[in-house]
Design a protein around this motif. Structure first.
Motif, PDB file in Angstrom:
ATOM      1  N   LYS A 151       0.840  -1.212   0.000  1.00  0.00           N
ATOM      2  CA  LYS A 151       0.000   0.000   0.000  1.00  0.00           C
ATOM      3  C   LYS A 151       0.871   1.257   0.000  1.00  0.00           C
ATOM      4  CE  LYS A 151      -4.200  -1.624   0.159  1.00  0.00           C
ATOM      5  NZ  LYS A 151      -4.180  -2.998   0.539  1.00  0.00           N
ATOM      6  N   GLY A 152       0.542   2.162  -0.929  1.00  0.00           N
ATOM      7  CA  GLY A 152       1.281   3.414  -0.991  1.00  0.00           C
ATOM      8  C   GLY A 152       2.540   3.334  -1.836  1.00  0.00           C
ATOM      9  N   MET A 153       2.882   2.137  -2.284  1.00  0.00           N
ATOM     10  CA  MET A 153       4.072   1.999  -3.135  1.00  0.00           C
ATOM     11  C   MET A 153       3.633   1.958  -4.592  1.00  0.00           C
ATOM     12  SD  MET A 153       6.910   0.217  -1.302  1.00  0.00           S
ATOM     13  CE  MET A 153       7.132   0.134   0.464  1.00  0.00           C
ATOM     14  N   LYS A 154       4.524   2.425  -5.444  1.00  0.00           N
ATOM     15  CA  LYS A 154       4.250   2.342  -6.887  1.00  0.00           C
ATOM     16  C   LYS A 154       4.785   1.011  -7.403  1.00  0.00           C
ATOM     17  CE  LYS A 154       3.702   6.479  -9.510  1.00  0.00           C
ATOM     18  NZ  LYS A 154       3.637   7.688  -8.688  1.00  0.00           N
ATOM     19  N   VAL A 155       3.955   0.318  -8.188  1.00  0.00           N
ATOM     20  CA  VAL A 155       4.335  -1.006  -8.703  1.00  0.00           C
ATOM     21  C   VAL A 155       4.337  -0.969 -10.230  1.00  0.00           C
ATOM     22  CG1 VAL A 155       3.775  -3.469  -8.672  1.00  0.00           C
ATOM     23  CG2 VAL A 155       3.147  -2.040  -6.736  1.00  0.00           C
ATOM     24  N   SER A 156       5.379  -1.518 -10.873  1.00  0.00           N
ATOM     25  CA  SER A 156       5.358  -1.637 -12.332  1.00  0.00           C
ATOM     26  C   SER A 156       4.976  -3.064 -12.715  1.00  0.00           C
ATOM     27  CB  SER A 156       6.713  -1.265 -12.941  1.00  0.00           C
ATOM     28  OG  SER A 156       7.710  -2.185 -12.557  1.00  0.00           O
ATOM     29  N   VAL A 157       4.248  -3.183 -13.828  1.00  0.00           N
ATOM     30  CA  VAL A 157       3.827  -4.494 -14.352  1.00  0.00           C
ATOM     31  C   VAL A 157       3.839  -4.418 -15.874  1.00  0.00           C
ATOM     32  CG1 VAL A 157       2.266  -5.021 -12.406  1.00  0.00           C
ATOM     33  CG2 VAL A 157       1.374  -3.807 -14.407  1.00  0.00           C
ATOM     34  N   GLN A 158       3.781  -5.590 -16.509  1.00  0.00           N
ATOM     35  CA  GLN A 158       3.550  -5.600 -17.960  1.00  0.00           C
ATOM     36  C   GLN A 158       2.039  -5.552 -18.181  1.00  0.00           C
ATOM     37  OE1 GLN A 158       4.754  -9.123 -20.227  1.00  0.00           O
ATOM     38  NE2 GLN A 158       4.941  -7.847 -22.059  1.00  0.00           N
ATOM     39  N   SER A 159       1.619  -4.678 -19.096  1.00  0.00           N
ATOM     40  CA  SER A 159       0.192  -4.469 -19.346  1.00  0.00           C
ATOM     41  C   SER A 159      -0.518  -5.754 -19.789  1.00  0.00           C
ATOM     42  CB  SER A 159       0.064  -3.394 -20.430  1.00  0.00           C
ATOM     43  OG  SER A 159      -1.268  -3.231 -20.784  1.00  0.00           O
ATOM     44  N   GLY A 160      -1.677  -6.017 -19.170  1.00  0.00           N
ATOM     45  CA  GLY A 160      -2.499  -7.164 -19.570  1.00  0.00           C
ATOM     46  C   GLY A 160      -2.118  -8.476 -18.917  1.00  0.00           C
ATOM     47  N   THR A 161      -1.117  -8.455 -18.052  1.00  0.00           N
ATOM     48  CA  THR A 161      -0.684  -9.709 -17.413  1.00  0.00           C
ATOM     49  C   THR A 161      -1.471  -9.967 -16.131  1.00  0.00           C
ATOM     50  OG1 THR A 161       1.015  -8.528 -16.172  1.00  0.00           O
ATOM     51  CG2 THR A 161       1.687  -9.506 -18.277  1.00  0.00           C
ATOM     52  N   THR A 162      -1.271 -11.153 -15.580  1.00  0.00           N
ATOM     53  CA  THR A 162      -1.908 -11.479 -14.301  1.00  0.00           C
ATOM     54  C   THR A 162      -1.345 -10.586 -13.190  1.00  0.00           C
ATOM     55  OG1 THR A 162      -0.356 -13.335 -14.252  1.00  0.00           O
ATOM     56  CG2 THR A 162      -2.642 -13.848 -14.772  1.00  0.00           C
ATOM     57  N   SER A 163      -0.096 -10.127 -13.327  1.00  0.00           N
ATOM     58  CA  SER A 163       0.462  -9.194 -12.334  1.00  0.00           C
ATOM     59  C   SER A 163      -0.322  -7.885 -12.375  1.00  0.00           C
ATOM     60  CB  SER A 163       1.932  -8.891 -12.626  1.00  0.00           C
ATOM     61  OG  SER A 163       2.713 -10.033 -12.481  1.00  0.00           O
ATOM     62  N   ASP A 164      -0.637  -7.431 -13.589  1.00  0.00           N
ATOM     63  CA  ASP A 164      -1.417  -6.207 -13.790  1.00  0.00           C
ATOM     64  C   ASP A 164      -2.768  -6.357 -13.074  1.00  0.00           C
ATOM     65  OD1 ASP A 164      -2.409  -3.826 -14.763  1.00  0.00           O
ATOM     66  OD2 ASP A 164      -2.347  -4.375 -16.884  1.00  0.00           O
ATOM     67  N   THR A 165      -3.466  -7.464 -13.354  1.00  0.00           N
ATOM     68  CA  THR A 165      -4.776  -7.703 -12.747  1.00  0.00           C
ATOM     69  C   THR A 165      -4.662  -7.790 -11.229  1.00  0.00           C
ATOM     70  OG1 THR A 165      -5.277  -9.023 -14.687  1.00  0.00           O
ATOM     71  CG2 THR A 165      -6.807  -9.225 -12.849  1.00  0.00           C
ATOM     72  N   PHE A 166      -3.686  -8.575 -10.759  1.00  0.00           N
ATOM     73  CA  PHE A 166      -3.526  -8.775  -9.310  1.00  0.00           C
ATOM     74  C   PHE A 166      -3.315  -7.445  -8.597  1.00  0.00           C
ATOM     75  CE2 PHE A 166      -1.116  -9.298  -5.460  1.00  0.00           C
ATOM     76  CZ  PHE A 166      -1.713 -10.378  -4.828  1.00  0.00           C
ATOM     77  N   CYS A 167      -2.400  -6.638  -9.120  1.00  0.00           N
ATOM     78  CA  CYS A 167      -2.062  -5.381  -8.443  1.00  0.00           C
ATOM     79  C   CYS A 167      -3.235  -4.411  -8.479  1.00  0.00           C
ATOM     80  CB  CYS A 167      -0.821  -4.759  -9.063  1.00  0.00           C
ATOM     81  SG  CYS A 167       0.648  -5.748  -8.735  1.00  0.00           S
ATOM     82  N   ASN A 168      -3.963  -4.376  -9.606  1.00  0.00           N
ATOM     83  CA  ASN A 168      -5.132  -3.500  -9.675  1.00  0.00           C
ATOM     84  C   ASN A 168      -6.235  -3.971  -8.732  1.00  0.00           C
ATOM     85  OD1 ASN A 168      -4.896  -1.175 -11.538  1.00  0.00           O
ATOM     86  ND2 ASN A 168      -4.157  -2.778 -12.913  1.00  0.00           N
ATOM     87  N   GLU A 169      -6.459  -5.288  -8.691  1.00  0.00           N
ATOM     88  CA  GLU A 169      -7.505  -5.816  -7.807  1.00  0.00           C
ATOM     89  C   GLU A 169      -7.183  -5.547  -6.337  1.00  0.00           C
ATOM     90  OE1 GLU A 169      -9.360  -9.334 -10.618  1.00  0.00           O
ATOM     91  OE2 GLU A 169      -8.099  -9.914  -8.908  1.00  0.00           O
ATOM     92  N   ASN A 170      -5.896  -5.426  -6.033  1.00  0.00           N
ATOM     93  CA  ASN A 170      -5.510  -5.157  -4.649  1.00  0.00           C
ATOM     94  C   ASN A 170      -5.342  -3.665  -4.370  1.00  0.00           C
ATOM     95  OD1 ASN A 170      -4.956  -7.766  -2.942  1.00  0.00           O
ATOM     96  ND2 ASN A 170      -4.427  -8.218  -5.062  1.00  0.00           N
ATOM     97  N   GLY A 171      -5.833  -2.854  -5.299  1.00  0.00           N
ATOM     98  CA  GLY A 171      -5.875  -1.403  -5.087  1.00  0.00           C
ATOM     99  C   GLY A 171      -4.507  -0.740  -5.031  1.00  0.00           C
TER     100      GLY A 171
END
Ligand code: ARG
Length: 271
Positions: A151-171
């Motif tokens: 929370k409060g940290m900036k996270v980079s991901v590759q667009s459209g990946t499960t990492s992208d979905t996971f991080c967005n779903e976790n706000g």
């Protein structure tokens, strides 16, 4: 009598027309559903991949696209009796272009998810991985052990990946990049605090980065998910998927898949 005949004739014509329509519909749908026969008659299968994902798919120095999945798929295609055309495509564009029929298959480290199952068919999985976190080997992110601490940290991901979905779903505060290389660079250059990436690929990319740079990256031990990789095809491509699954079974039991994993783990120093 004349009137009765004409009613009968009209009835006969309608029956004939309806049965012809049914027949052509049936034969058409049979034809379009036989994805394997279509590929065999073309003699070639076109696969879409995002080659920024070692050791599964990456670009060699000479520009050739290779990796565990690409080489595994070439063996599968050879066994089916067709050639392979490999197209480099942004990861987040692969599912839409497989669905639209532009490419026959997505071969790009696709994790099986319920969401994706609504749009595509998955072949059987050939390996397991999970999402991991990478940080710079100094600074505040080093103490992170779970997603709740992001929370409060900036996270980079590759667009459209499960990492992208996971991080967005976790706000989380997500910066999505077109390639994994850019997502890694965002972390290395300090634009983000954490990079979320599949663990096998992340480890490979972190090792390569650390070999070439004096500043270091570090992968945290905890995985945020467990995922299985499989090739994707358009819905309705059941005969093609079945043919691929039969070869996956064969190459799993004869040790081909294990050998490819070994081959590309030694290969890592060349990347
Ligand atoms: N396994 C993850 C997913 O399915 C990431 C795959 C990324 N693949 C790639 N070739 N860049 O979303």
């Amino acid at each position: 009598m004349g009137c009765q005949m004409s009613v009968f004739n009209r009835f006969a014509i309608v029956v004939l027309a309806v049965s012809m329509a049914c027949f052509s519909l049936f034969s058409c749908s049979r034809k379009s559903n036989d994805s394997l026969a279509a590929i065999k008659s073309k003699g070639e299968i076109t696969i879409a991949t995002s080659p920024d994902f070692p050791p599964f798919e990456f670009i060699e120095k000479d520009g050739n696209i290779t990796g565990i999945e690409i080489e595994l798929f070439k063996r599968i295609a050879a066994d089916i009796g067709v050639k392979v055309k490999v197209e480099s495509v942004d990861f987040d564009a692969i599912i839409p272009s497989v669905v639209s029929g532009k490419y026959d298959l997505g071969v790009s480290g696709f994790s099986i998810t319920e969401e994706r199952k609504r749009n595509v068919l998955f072949c059987n999985p050939y390996t397991r991985t999970g999402i991991a976190l990478v940080v710079r080997d100094s600074g505040k992110a080093l103490s992170i052990k779970s997603a709740s601490q992001l929370k409060g940290m900036k996270v980079s991901v590759q667009s459209g990946t499960t990492s992208d979905t996971f991080c967005n779903e976790n706000g989380l505060d997500v910066n999505a990049y077109q390639s994994n290389t850019e997502a890694e660079l965002a972390l290395a250059s300090g634009k983000v605090d954490v990079w979320a990436i599949d663990n096998v690929t992340g480890k490979r990319m972190v090792d390569a980065y650390n070999r070439d740079h004096s500043s270091k990256l570090r992968m945290l031990d905890d995985l945020l998910s467990y995922e299985e990789y499989a090739f994707i095809a358009a819905k309705g491509s059941d005969t093609l998927v079945n043919a691929i699954n039969a070869r996956l079974d064969k190459f799993r039991s004869d040790g081909t898949i294990d050998r490819l994993f070994e081959e590309f783990s030694e290969h890592s120093s060349a990347q």
